[in-house]
Design a protein around this motif. Structure first.
Motif, PDB file in Angstrom:
ATOM      1  N   UNK A  20       0.837  -1.206   0.000  1.00  0.00           N
ATOM      2  CA  UNK A  20       0.000   0.000   0.000  1.00  0.00           C
ATOM      3  C   UNK A  20       0.870   1.254   0.000  1.00  0.00           C
ATOM      4  N   UNK A  21       1.962   1.225   0.728  1.00  0.00           N
ATOM      5  CA  UNK A  21       2.878   2.367   0.823  1.00  0.00           C
ATOM      6  C   UNK A  21       3.542   2.676  -0.518  1.00  0.00           C
ATOM      7  N   UNK A  22       4.146   1.694  -1.152  1.00  0.00           N
ATOM      8  CA  UNK A  22       4.888   1.968  -2.385  1.00  0.00           C
ATOM      9  C   UNK A  22       3.966   2.254  -3.574  1.00  0.00           C
ATOM     10  N   UNK A  23       2.687   1.901  -3.473  1.00  0.00           N
ATOM     11  CA  UNK A  23       1.750   2.201  -4.553  1.00  0.00           C
ATOM     12  C   UNK A  23       1.258   3.642  -4.510  1.00  0.00           C
ATOM     13  N   UNK A  24       1.514   4.347  -3.426  1.00  0.00           N
ATOM     14  CA  UNK A  24       1.078   5.733  -3.308  1.00  0.00           C
ATOM     15  C   UNK A  24       1.910   6.641  -4.205  1.00  0.00           C
ATOM     16  N   UNK A  25       1.308   7.734  -4.655  1.00  0.00           N
ATOM     17  CA  UNK A  25       2.116   8.744  -5.352  1.00  0.00           C
ATOM     18  C   UNK A  25       3.096   9.368  -4.359  1.00  0.00           C
ATOM     19  N   UNK A  26       4.208   9.815  -4.843  1.00  0.00           N
ATOM     20  CA  UNK A  26       5.215  10.531  -4.058  1.00  0.00           C
ATOM     21  C   UNK A  26       5.920   9.680  -3.003  1.00  0.00           C
ATOM     22  N   UNK A  27       5.872   8.357  -3.159  1.00  0.00           N
ATOM     23  CA  UNK A  27       6.623   7.477  -2.271  1.00  0.00           C
ATOM     24  C   UNK A  27       7.685   6.759  -3.092  1.00  0.00           C
ATOM     25  N   UNK A  28       8.685   6.182  -2.443  1.00  0.00           N
ATOM     26  CA  UNK A  28       9.734   5.469  -3.180  1.00  0.00           C
ATOM     27  C   UNK A  28       9.172   4.293  -3.983  1.00  0.00           C
ATOM     28  N   UNK A  29       9.932   3.864  -4.968  1.00  0.00           N
ATOM     29  CA  UNK A  29       9.540   2.719  -5.795  1.00  0.00           C
ATOM     30  C   UNK A  29       9.574   1.418  -5.010  1.00  0.00           C
ATOM     31  N   UNK A  30      10.408   1.359  -4.001  1.00  0.00           N
ATOM     32  CA  UNK A  30      10.485   0.150  -3.183  1.00  0.00           C
ATOM     33  C   UNK A  30      10.687   0.557  -1.725  1.00  0.00           C
ATOM     34  N   UNK A  31      10.305  -0.340  -0.851  1.00  0.00           N
ATOM     35  CA  UNK A  31      10.411  -0.085   0.589  1.00  0.00           C
ATOM     36  C   UNK A  31      11.836  -0.351   1.068  1.00  0.00           C
ATOM     37  N   UNK A  32      12.265   0.446   2.012  1.00  0.00           N
ATOM     38  CA  UNK A  32      13.597   0.290   2.588  1.00  0.00           C
ATOM     39  C   UNK A  32      13.557  -0.685   3.765  1.00  0.00           C
ATOM     40  N   UNK A  47      -1.882  -2.461  15.359  1.00  0.00           N
ATOM     41  CA  UNK A  47      -2.601  -1.445  14.581  1.00  0.00           C
ATOM     42  C   UNK A  47      -3.326  -2.141  13.435  1.00  0.00           C
ATOM     43  N   UNK A  48      -4.650  -2.020  13.356  1.00  0.00           N
ATOM     44  CA  UNK A  48      -5.383  -2.679  12.272  1.00  0.00           C
ATOM     45  C   UNK A  48      -4.946  -2.178  10.893  1.00  0.00           C
ATOM     46  N   UNK A  49      -4.910  -3.086   9.920  1.00  0.00           N
ATOM     47  CA  UNK A  49      -4.556  -2.699   8.550  1.00  0.00           C
ATOM     48  C   UNK A  49      -5.455  -1.590   8.037  1.00  0.00           C
ATOM     49  N   UNK A  50      -6.712  -1.611   8.411  1.00  0.00           N
ATOM     50  CA  UNK A  50      -7.655  -0.591   7.966  1.00  0.00           C
ATOM     51  C   UNK A  50      -7.195   0.801   8.406  1.00  0.00           C
ATOM     52  N   UNK A  51      -6.665   0.901   9.613  1.00  0.00           N
ATOM     53  CA  UNK A  51      -6.161   2.181  10.127  1.00  0.00           C
ATOM     54  C   UNK A  51      -4.916   2.599   9.353  1.00  0.00           C
ATOM     55  N   UNK A  52      -4.001   1.660   9.133  1.00  0.00           N
ATOM     56  CA  UNK A  52      -2.759   1.971   8.422  1.00  0.00           C
ATOM     57  C   UNK A  52      -3.061   2.419   6.999  1.00  0.00           C
ATOM     58  N   UNK A  53      -3.895   1.660   6.294  1.00  0.00           N
ATOM     59  CA  UNK A  53      -4.220   2.040   4.912  1.00  0.00           C
ATOM     60  C   UNK A  53      -4.925   3.390   4.878  1.00  0.00           C
ATOM     61  N   UNK A  54      -5.834   3.622   5.801  1.00  0.00           N
ATOM     62  CA  UNK A  54      -6.524   4.918   5.853  1.00  0.00           C
ATOM     63  C   UNK A  54      -5.531   6.051   6.079  1.00  0.00           C
ATOM     64  N   UNK A  55      -4.563   5.846   6.965  1.00  0.00           N
ATOM     65  CA  UNK A  55      -3.550   6.868   7.240  1.00  0.00           C
ATOM     66  C   UNK A  55      -2.682   7.128   6.011  1.00  0.00           C
ATOM     67  N   UNK A  56      -2.319   6.068   5.304  1.00  0.00           N
ATOM     68  CA  UNK A  56      -1.513   6.243   4.094  1.00  0.00           C
ATOM     69  C   UNK A  56      -2.282   7.056   3.054  1.00  0.00           C
ATOM     70  N   UNK A  57      -3.535   6.711   2.845  1.00  0.00           N
ATOM     71  CA  UNK A  57      -4.344   7.424   1.858  1.00  0.00           C
ATOM     72  C   UNK A  57      -4.607   8.864   2.291  1.00  0.00           C
ATOM     73  N   UNK A  58      -4.955   9.063   3.551  1.00  0.00           N
ATOM     74  CA  UNK A  58      -5.233  10.402   4.048  1.00  0.00           C
ATOM     75  C   UNK A  58      -3.994  11.284   3.986  1.00  0.00           C
ATOM     76  N   UNK A  59      -2.861  10.769   4.425  1.00  0.00           N
ATOM     77  CA  UNK A  59      -1.622  11.544   4.359  1.00  0.00           C
ATOM     78  C   UNK A  59      -1.246  11.903   2.939  1.00  0.00           C
ATOM     79  N   UNK A  60      -1.426  10.965   2.029  1.00  0.00           N
ATOM     80  CA  UNK A  60      -1.122  11.218   0.629  1.00  0.00           C
ATOM     81  C   UNK A  60      -2.081  12.253   0.041  1.00  0.00           C
ATOM     82  N   UNK A  61      -3.360  12.107   0.321  1.00  0.00           N
ATOM     83  CA  UNK A  61      -4.348  13.069  -0.189  1.00  0.00           C
ATOM     84  C   UNK A  61      -4.086  14.473   0.341  1.00  0.00           C
ATOM     85  N   UNK A  62      -3.729  14.586   1.587  1.00  0.00           N
ATOM     86  CA  UNK A  62      -3.437  15.912   2.156  1.00  0.00           C
ATOM     87  C   UNK A  62      -2.311  16.597   1.392  1.00  0.00           C
TER      88      UNK A  62
END
Length: 126
Positions: A20-32, A47-62
């Motif tokens: 989910x992280x590397x598929x976001x815009x403005x993130x690295x091509x691969x995870x470190x 931490x539930x996956x639903x919370x993590x994915x929501x945070x990734x999407x929300x942070x990216x959208x912001x």
């Protein structure tokens, strides 16, 4: 594997978070290596996956919807960038359908974006 398996299986959880992280815009091509460690810590904290994915999407959208006349933000170089958003969502639970809403918003933004968002190759393990 059942639908809940990633929550209980550390490797599946880490994989889901990193994908989910590397598929976001403005993130690295691969995870470190640090991103792998951060994802494991999220699993270990329960931490539930639903919370993590929501945070990734929300942070990216912001980042993506901020005013164009503001100075550009530096590239996201680490999964740890999203930790404050994860903490925010843990402190203020979201409605059950919020994750679907965020996915829709990001897809709509990407579809109407006049210029494709470039992925970067930055990594913390260099």
């Amino acid at each position: 594997m059942t639908a809940s398996a990633p929550e209980s299986d550390s490797a599946a959880y880490v994989s889901a978070v990193l994908m989910a992280y590397v598929e976001l815009p403005e993130t690295p091509l691969s995870a470190s290596l640090q991103d792998h460690r951060q994802a494991r810590r999220l699993h270990d904290r329960g931490i539930p996956l639903r919370i993590v994915e929501s945070a990734l999407l929300l942070g990216s959208l912001r980042r993506l919807v901020r005013q164009a006349d503001l100075p550009p933000l530096p590239a996201i170089r680490s999964l740890a960038y999203f930790q404050p958003v994860i903490d925010e969502l843990l402190a203020h639970p979201m409605p059950d359908d919020y994750l679907d809403y965020l996915r829709l918003k990001l897809n709509r933004f990407a579809a109407r974006s006049s210029s494709p968002v470039q992925k970067n190759t930055f990594s913390d393990d260099r």
